[in-house]
Design an enzyme around this catalytic site. Sequence first.
Site, PDB file in Angstrom:
ATOM      1  N   GLU A  69      75.583 -51.991  33.034  1.00 30.68           N
ATOM      2  CA  GLU A  69      76.998 -51.645  33.139  1.00 30.68           C
ATOM      3  C   GLU A  69      77.862 -52.833  32.742  1.00 30.68           C
ATOM      4  O   GLU A  69      77.725 -53.913  33.317  1.00 30.68           O
ATOM      5  CB  GLU A  69      77.322 -51.227  34.581  1.00 30.68           C
ATOM      6  CG  GLU A  69      76.620 -49.933  34.967  1.00 30.68           C
ATOM      7  CD  GLU A  69      76.559 -49.704  36.469  1.00 30.68           C
ATOM      8  OE1 GLU A  69      77.314 -50.366  37.218  1.00 30.68           O
ATOM      9  OE2 GLU A  69      75.739 -48.868  36.898  1.00 30.68           O
ATOM     10  N   SER A  85      75.245 -45.369  36.445  1.00 33.59           N
ATOM     11  CA  SER A  85      74.094 -44.485  36.660  1.00 33.59           C
ATOM     12  C   SER A  85      72.861 -45.364  36.765  1.00 33.59           C
ATOM     13  O   SER A  85      72.047 -45.434  35.852  1.00 33.59           O
ATOM     14  CB  SER A  85      73.924 -43.528  35.465  1.00 33.59           C
ATOM     15  OG  SER A  85      75.096 -42.805  35.167  1.00 33.59           O
ATOM     16  N   GLU A  86      72.733 -46.036  37.894  1.00 32.23           N
ATOM     17  CA  GLU A  86      71.651 -47.021  38.009  1.00 32.23           C
ATOM     18  C   GLU A  86      70.271 -46.399  37.854  1.00 32.23           C
ATOM     19  O   GLU A  86      69.357 -47.030  37.325  1.00 32.23           O
ATOM     20  CB  GLU A  86      71.759 -47.765  39.342  1.00 32.23           C
ATOM     21  CG  GLU A  86      72.778 -48.908  39.345  1.00 32.23           C
ATOM     22  CD  GLU A  86      74.210 -48.440  39.530  1.00 32.23           C
ATOM     23  OE1 GLU A  86      74.431 -47.227  39.724  1.00 32.23           O
ATOM     24  OE2 GLU A  86      75.119 -49.288  39.479  1.00 32.23           O
ATOM     25  N   HIS A 107      78.166 -56.195  48.885  1.00 33.56           N
ATOM     26  CA  HIS A 107      78.088 -56.895  47.602  1.00 33.56           C
ATOM     27  C   HIS A 107      77.582 -58.328  47.765  1.00 33.56           C
ATOM     28  O   HIS A 107      77.894 -59.183  46.945  1.00 33.56           O
ATOM     29  CB  HIS A 107      79.463 -56.949  46.925  1.00 33.56           C
ATOM     30  CG  HIS A 107      79.845 -55.671  46.235  1.00 33.56           C
ATOM     31  ND1 HIS A 107      80.147 -54.531  46.916  1.00 33.56           N
ATOM     32  CD2 HIS A 107      79.978 -55.366  44.929  1.00 33.56           C
ATOM     33  CE1 HIS A 107      80.466 -53.564  46.052  1.00 33.56           C
ATOM     34  NE2 HIS A 107      80.365 -54.042  44.849  1.00 33.56           N
TER      35      HIS A 107
HETATM   36  C1  LIG Z   1      76.417 -47.963  42.556  1.00 37.72           C
HETATM   37  C2  LIG Z   1      77.403 -48.946  42.020  1.00 37.72           C
HETATM   38  N1  LIG Z   1      77.308 -49.340  40.750  1.00 37.72           N
HETATM   39  C3  LIG Z   1      78.174 -50.224  40.241  1.00 37.72           C
HETATM   40  C4  LIG Z   1      79.175 -50.734  41.022  1.00 37.72           C
HETATM   41  C5  LIG Z   1      80.109 -51.800  40.456  1.00 37.72           C
HETATM   42  N2  LIG Z   1      81.416 -51.203  40.258  1.00 37.72           N
HETATM   43  C6  LIG Z   1      82.380 -51.325  41.172  1.00 37.72           C
HETATM   44  S1  LIG Z   1      83.744 -50.501  40.760  1.00 37.72           S
HETATM   45  C7  LIG Z   1      83.066 -49.995  39.313  1.00 37.72           C
HETATM   46  C8  LIG Z   1      83.844 -49.143  38.401  1.00 37.72           C
HETATM   47  C9  LIG Z   1      84.175 -47.856  39.026  1.00 37.72           C
HETATM   48  O1  LIG Z   1      84.915 -47.098  38.167  1.00 37.72           O
HETATM   49  P1  LIG Z   1      85.717 -45.850  38.663  1.00 37.72           P
HETATM   50  O2  LIG Z   1      84.827 -44.941  39.445  1.00 37.72           O
HETATM   51  O3  LIG Z   1      86.382 -45.266  37.485  1.00 37.72           O
HETATM   52  O4  LIG Z   1      86.781 -46.393  39.701  1.00 37.72           O
HETATM   53  P2  LIG Z   1      87.988 -47.387  39.463  1.00 37.72           P
HETATM   54  O5  LIG Z   1      87.472 -48.770  39.715  1.00 37.72           O
HETATM   55  O6  LIG Z   1      88.492 -47.193  38.071  1.00 37.72           O
HETATM   56  O7  LIG Z   1      88.990 -47.014  40.492  1.00 37.72           O
HETATM   57  C10 LIG Z   1      81.779 -50.461  39.181  1.00 37.72           C
HETATM   58  C11 LIG Z   1      80.901 -50.205  38.026  1.00 37.72           C
HETATM   59  C12 LIG Z   1      79.233 -50.311  42.357  1.00 37.72           C
HETATM   60  N3  LIG Z   1      80.153 -50.791  43.202  1.00 37.72           N
HETATM   61  N4  LIG Z   1      78.362 -49.413  42.826  1.00 37.72           N
END
Ligand SMILES: Cc1ncc(C[n+]2csc(CCOP(=O)(O)OP(=O)(O)O)c2C)c(N)n1
Lengths: 337, 337, 324, 324
Positions: free
Chosen positions: C29, C59-60, C129
């Site tokens: 990601e 999508s881990e 985290h």
């Molecule tokens: C399972 C998981 N994978 C990756 C992350 C890292 N991560 C935190 S926020 C984020 C983006 C999320 O995007 P979205 O759902 O569009 O929400 P937004 O931040 O735009 O509000 C990611 C990849 C996480 N917290 N949890």
Amino acid sequence: MTDVLHPAVAGPQAIDLRLRIYRMMVEMRDFEKRAYDLFLQGLVKGTSHLGLGQEAVAAGFGAAMRPEDYTFATYRGHNHTLARGVPMAPVMAELMGREAGLMAGKGGSMHLTSVAHRMMGSYAIVGAHLTIANGAAWSSKLRGTSEVTVCFFGDGTTNIGAFHEALNLAAVWQLPVVFVCENNRWMEYTPIGSVTAVQHPAGDRAPAYGLAPVVIDGNDADATYAAAAAAIERARGGGGPSLIEAETYRHGGHSRADPGKYRPESEVASWLARDPLPLYRRRLLDAGVSEQVLASVEEASRQAVDEATELAAASPPPDLSLVEKDVFADGGSAWRR
Amino acid sequence: MTDVLHPAVAGPQAIDLRLRIYRMMVEMRDFEKRAYDLFLQGLVKGTSHLGLGQEAVAAGFGAAMRPEDYTFATYRGHNHTLARGVPMAPVMAELMGREAGLMAGKGGSMHLTSVAHRMMGSYAIVGAHLTIANGAAWSSKLRGTSEVTVCFFGDGTTNIGAFHEALNLAAVWQLPVVFVCENNRWMEYTPIGSVTAVQHPAGDRAPAYGLAPVVIDGNDADATYAAAAAAIERARGGGGPSLIEAETYRHGGHSRADPGKYRPESEVASWLARDPLPLYRRRLLDAGVSEQVLASVEEASRQAVDEATELAAASPPPDLSLVEKDVFADGGSAWRR
Amino acid sequence: MAEMTYRDAVAYGIAQEMRRDPSVVFLGEDVGAAGGVFKATVGVLDAFGPTRVFDTPISEQAILGAAMGAAMTGLRPIAEIMFSDFFAVCWDIVANEMAKTRYMTNGQVTLPLVVRSGNGGGSRFGAQHSQSVENWAMAVPGLKVVAPSNPKDVVGLLAAAVRDTDPVVFFEQKSLYPTKGEVPDGEIVDELGRATVLRRGGAATVVALAAMVPRAMAAADQLATEGIDVTVIDLRCLVPLDVTTVATSVAETGHLVTVEENPRLCGWGAELASIIAEENLFDLDGPIVRVTTPHVPLPAADALEDAAMPDVARIVDGVRRSVL
Amino acid sequence: MAEMTYRDAVAYGIAQEMRRDPSVVFLGEDVGAAGGVFKATVGVLDAFGPTRVFDTPISEQAILGAAMGAAMTGLRPIAEIMFSDFFAVCWDIVANEMAKTRYMTNGQVTLPLVVRSGNGGGSRFGAQHSQSVENWAMAVPGLKVVAPSNPKDVVGLLAAAVRDTDPVVFFEQKSLYPTKGEVPDGEIVDELGRATVLRRGGAATVVALAAMVPRAMAAADQLATEGIDVTVIDLRCLVPLDVTTVATSVAETGHLVTVEENPRLCGWGAELASIIAEENLFDLDGPIVRVTTPHVPLPAADALEDAAMPDVARIVDGVRRSVL
Ligand SMILES: Cc1ncc(C[n+]2csc(CCOP(=O)(O)OP(=O)(O)O)c2C)c(N)n1
Ligand SMILES: Cc1ncc(C[n+]2csc(CCOP(=O)(O)OP(=O)(O)O)c2C)c(N)n1
Ligand SMILES: [Mg+2]
Ligand SMILES: [Mg+2]
């Protein structure tokens, strides 16, 4: 896009409600701008994810919820927390890692929770809280209450497994839950369109759960309120879950240190032009609210943020004994006897 | 339902292909009946999941695949393994936990794998292998080959998170993979309809991944072949993934000890009446194949199963040194130095 | 020889291997265009292009499944799980699929792949985290587990991991990303399963991993001023585990202190302590002391997080309790 | 007093608690109409109906999320994860959500819930349906972990788990389901965190869990014929861990042998061994011996599986190596 106003905000009699929504948005905006300042000053130490630009979603839904309803939010949850009436000072103090924090500094910005306000938590692992929101809704149903659960998440969240499991179960069990996808077009630094098989990550998937596709203008607080009221009403009446995609945009970067430079300037500019706050302000003026009334809302908000900042800044760091507190329900962390 | 025959099976010139499909189905049927007998005799010790009644899916797809294509299957994977040309004896021996087993007894019935036949494994945790199948397809694409991956799974699998993640990624990356949902109407003991928000667990969800809904008669081997050939062709030509729902039924219980009594008698009867084997046999007779030819296919199958059983039964238990073998690629299990 | 951050060493190491072997691909990601959320993979997409570097959806399971399927069929993928806490959403692929498939197939399937992940606390990210989950991986047969403490080891051990024929879980300690160290010029290839003795002293054997290594060294400095000279071992890998180096040292010092970041129960420290208590008991002249994070989730506030994680004072105290 | 199988004790225990407390609900895959794939919950749906007993889709994350959300809001759910191997597909909900939420919310959220699961080997199910993963749960702060060895303990510990205000992971050992034992009449409520001394002898302290308990007892019988009388402790719970009972016994015997089913690295045996090696080192008169499954996935064939798991002979040998 919804282009009919909900009756509650349609007539002039609805000014109180709309002013309330405006006040919420202004407070969210001011609060988060301050949070950003504090970060620049090194006073917010952990990460934080601002909802600047997305206020109309949190405010519209917040205004449509009853006190007994439950909120589940993400790490980008300041707005949704304030929308439930949680006071600013403990939220600010939590961001700053102080004793007066909403969770005394133990959770941080990403985990804002105030059970007293039925703000049931902010969750930082993408997707999980959709399944937990189901649980609250299931419990409401089993306990025979009329509580409704509203669960917020981002566009990127629609591609993780838990989303799918949660939506299916909610539909099969006809749970009183409203899933709100805030489609701000970006995950962290990756555009949602580049990793999603459909154009509307939530809307185009609703039929996979037997649900109607609902895509709304998430920058229009009247539209978010209308969609919220309709979905919540339906859920409360036993009509089961909804999945709403609210199109919106975050003004800043993903998290505190991110300037968000990966986004095309024209995209940013076009969304800034659709900033929900001035848009709503203009609409209220058009509806006959005086400049003075709006200004006083704005002034009150600034004061509230100042006060909250002072209170938070005056609070000491949490007592170190908290490290070993509340791992278990006896208040302690003892794993042995 | 597909009601046009694929050109390959439409004309009389296609008799060879159709006989091949029939032979595969007969062998699968005979093999699994024997496996069940051996279980009753206490010779198959672990669990096993029979595909009795579902042969037309494995055979139709198996016949449409090229030797370089990859198969990924579930614990209910005997048929899919045989469909790739894996000899019966090592499969039987694996079920019996013998040294001559396909994996020398280390995997068991649920994990049949023969890399030499590009049968890339049978997976026993629902959903996982859809993501792994993607990986093989991705690799085929990156390596510039024309290999196609075919991945089989059940209706119940469509409700787990990995299904969703795999389908989305396959679509976004336009992978040469064909997902085949064998909808046999039941998970273990629970009917799929009672826990799924849509009527066609796979078909109704294909649009959520930008894919066309395809629901076929999984008991009609000509139909499964046609759908397989079309989807595989498309994938091979760079047209991306497909999701096919094949409606079928398992004649027996979920796993070896389950008599399957929870299913309504009328449902079982109606599906037994649509048993793919007699149906296909009749069709071949109608197409002019002689009773004699069919009988010889059947006789050969019975003999093959007898021989496989003998070979398997004659094999000793695996050498105990295998316990500590092949945890790591050096052949051993040493985790320390 | 160049000075480099731990962060930059990751991209450097990935690039070294991708240049060498065209079958190495990289996915995760935000790893490509954005260069990773920790900026540890900046430049990799530019260098190797979109046919070898892939930004994925959130999508881990799909990420690791893709890595596994690709590894089965001729590629050598490096996959990123952004924060190691997220292993929990794809643990099935790691623990049930990657770890067991070679065994279950009697050696038919080989899985040369690396899963890199940002691990550990100290960044005020809160409980979801900040985890150190190297013990989760260590507990699963079939995985190799690596956790470097410095830029040179990042490059060398990453190279060893990529070249290894087994699935390797590669933990990068997030709080180490900004730290610097010398990285020799030219190709660097290390070896999995060899601990490094960083300092020798006869009073006790202190074994640490990743971010705990500099803290253990600082504790050793402090103890030296009191006349207590300890040996410090950087374990570097949990599987294969370099028991020999540790046991040899304990035979000389008579004391073992482990310093681990993961919460108290069932960490690598427990494993190491039990091995010594079984195989070298009579070499011991004092209790085996484990310095760990207490058995709590990590709090977010800086004051609390600092109090939770093992620090120099607690390491010093641990050594004192062992040599007493 | 009735004789009952371990299997039936599960349904009996669930029913006892559901009768007592209307806020207890029960959900899982095939648990209702089918009475569970191990037939351990037969009759529960009939007794309590479809407003309290729920058959779910194959969606482990959704199952545990539902349990968690319900526990936050007034119910006391019991959720089933059919095979403990499947924790890997929902580990996020267990390890990141259930375990950490009370802590992160500074005690605001309380999670009185139980996750039951069929654990362990011996059924020839192969590597993905035979794991002992009690150490996975033990390693995560915030979870309580229980693993009964007999029908009476199933009922009593399940009751204690349901009444506990924290999330409890309750491991039922699959190979014990057909075993029988006496279960007293009337309500049975046990206590979490108390080990049971099953047999006393001065030669060594043998600590076992779940399916390893009867094997440890058989080993003790055999050792007794050679004049080696050992104490056998059934640990019953991993969190809370009854260190006191074990340490007290080791102080008397001078020898500790742990018998665990999970693979070698980072099991509860390592934790217990390290605690003793830190706190009671000078009570020891011989090496601490851990008898475990080797660090391998479990093979399917009966001959291989039997060879992999700890058996009486290996336990006897372990004790001999300790007391030598
Ligand atoms: C399972 C998981 N994978 C990756 C992350 C890292 N991560 C935190 S926020 C984020 C983006 C999320 O995007 P979205 O759902 O569009 O929400 P937004 O931040 O735009 O509000 C990611 C990849 C996480 N917290 N949890
Ligand atoms: C993640 C996971 N959950 C539960 C199970 C137990 N289980 C094995 S097969 C099965 C039913 C699967 O149903 P379906 O996908 O329809 O396949 P079928 O068995 O009908 O071929 C279940 C629940 C499992 N193996 N993995
Ligand atoms: Mg977004
Ligand atoms: Mg099925």
